[in-house]
Design an enzyme around this catalytic site. Structure first.
Site, PDB file in Angstrom:
ATOM      1  N   PRO A   2       0.825  -1.213   0.000  1.00 22.30           N
ATOM      2  CG  PRO A   2      -0.606  -1.512   1.782  1.00 22.30           C
ATOM      3  CD  PRO A   2       0.693  -1.958   1.242  1.00 22.30           C
ATOM      4  CD  GLU A   3       4.356   2.408  -3.396  1.00 26.03           C
ATOM      5  OE1 GLU A   3       4.495   3.467  -4.029  1.00 26.03           O
ATOM      6  OE2 GLU A   3       4.965   1.375  -3.692  1.00 26.03           O
TER       7      GLU A   3
END
Length: 288
Positions: A2-3
């Site tokens: 997750p970015e």
DNA sequence: AGCTCTTCCTGAAAGC
DNA sequence: TGCTTTCAGGAAGAGC
């Protein structure tokens, strides 16, 4: 992993139905990723969600004072970082519990917000409203909000490698390995270039590349490489559109040259050796 | 200032 | 086949 685009997708999902809900009960499995879990379990029941925000890679669930608690309970923010494998999903309370689910926030409407994290690299903490400014002060600039001028000023005087700076959350908040590599490819910059040595034109190109890549990735609901899913459990689709990330050994979409992988700032970095030429090596001084 | 190394953790993949 | 080893990586901290 997750970015920014993945976190933004989760936040948008939560935002559609979480505000207005009141927490009925909090339970934890393993707690080594939580700061003061007992405090969270004690404070949150009775509090109502007022907003859901994204701060860099952090998810911020803002709680106003609940109907039953009144003035005695000031605002607080549940801050969640998904780490590598974290998932924050909304389900009905009775649904089967996925392995590695370690936090449960039962809501007053029969649903449950659950935190699942295989590797537990994620983090969870409750930040009182009075301390939120301090917390925000440690975060870097928002990549989608920083102006071109500010971006150039922020990076143009740094002597570190550009890839290291893009990954540094105290410089820019939200960019991780995937979007750093994809942005550098679009800007045609080698990950080992020294930021200070980039021209104004190259910095402006990178600023635009970052905005474009993040916006595209958000449109496709993020990249699902291994574990990432949104708040409804759905995978993203941007991984199908990566130009360099994890494409080492495959041909560049632009020039057909073979994509390479090197370690920069301790991270796998994927780039096209023709589109992103390596920095010129410093000439050796000849001493006499 | 900025680089490298280590730690946290689990599952997938490679090695034997 | 099955056990063991290696690797991946976001962030923080140590040491240089």
């Amino acid at each position: 992993m997750p970015e920014l685009p993945e976190v933004e997708t989760v936040v948008r999902g939560l935002r559609t139905s979480l505000p207005g809900c009141t927490v009925a009960e909090v339970r934890f499995g393993k707690t080594d990723f939580v700061e003061n879990f007992a405090g969270i379990a004690e404070r949150l029941p009775g509090m109502r969600v007022s907003a859901v925000k994204r701060l860099g890679k952090f998810i911020c669930i803002e709680f106003g004072s609940g109907a039953s608690t009144g003035v005695a309970n000031p605002r607080a923010n549940l801050i969640v970082h998904l780490g590598m494998t974290g998932q924050l999903t909304l389900l009905r309370s009775g649904e089967a519990v996925a392995p590695h689910t370690h936090a449960f926030f039962a809501l007053d409407d029969g649903r449950e917000l659950r935190y699942t994290d295989i590797r537990r690299f994620g983090r969870m903490l409750l930040v009182p409203e009075s301390e939120l400014a301090d917390f925000l002060g440690q975060l870097g600039k928002e990549p989608l909000e920083i102006s071109a001028e500010e971006f150039c000023a922020l990076l143009g005087s740094r002597r570190a490698r550009i890839k290291a700076l893009l990954l540094d959350q105290s410089v820019l908040g939200g960019i991780g390995n995937i979007y750093a590599d994809e942005s550098l490819f679009r800007a045609r910059l080698h990950p080992m270039r020294i930021a200070e040595k980039l021209s104004k034109k190259q910095l402006l190109s990178l600023h635009k590349a970052i905005r474009d890549v993040l916006a595209d990735a958000i449109r496709f609901r993020g990249s699902s490489i291994s574990d990432y899913v949104d708040s409804n459990g759905n995978r993203g689709e941007f991984q199908l559109r990566h130009r360099v990330y994890q494409r080492d050994g495959k041909p560049c979409f632009r020039c057909k040259c073979t994509i390479r992988r090197v370690i920069v700032a301790g991270r796998s970095s994927h780039y096209c050796p023709r589109c992103q030429p390596a920095p010129r090596r410093r000439k050796k001084r000849i001493h006499r």
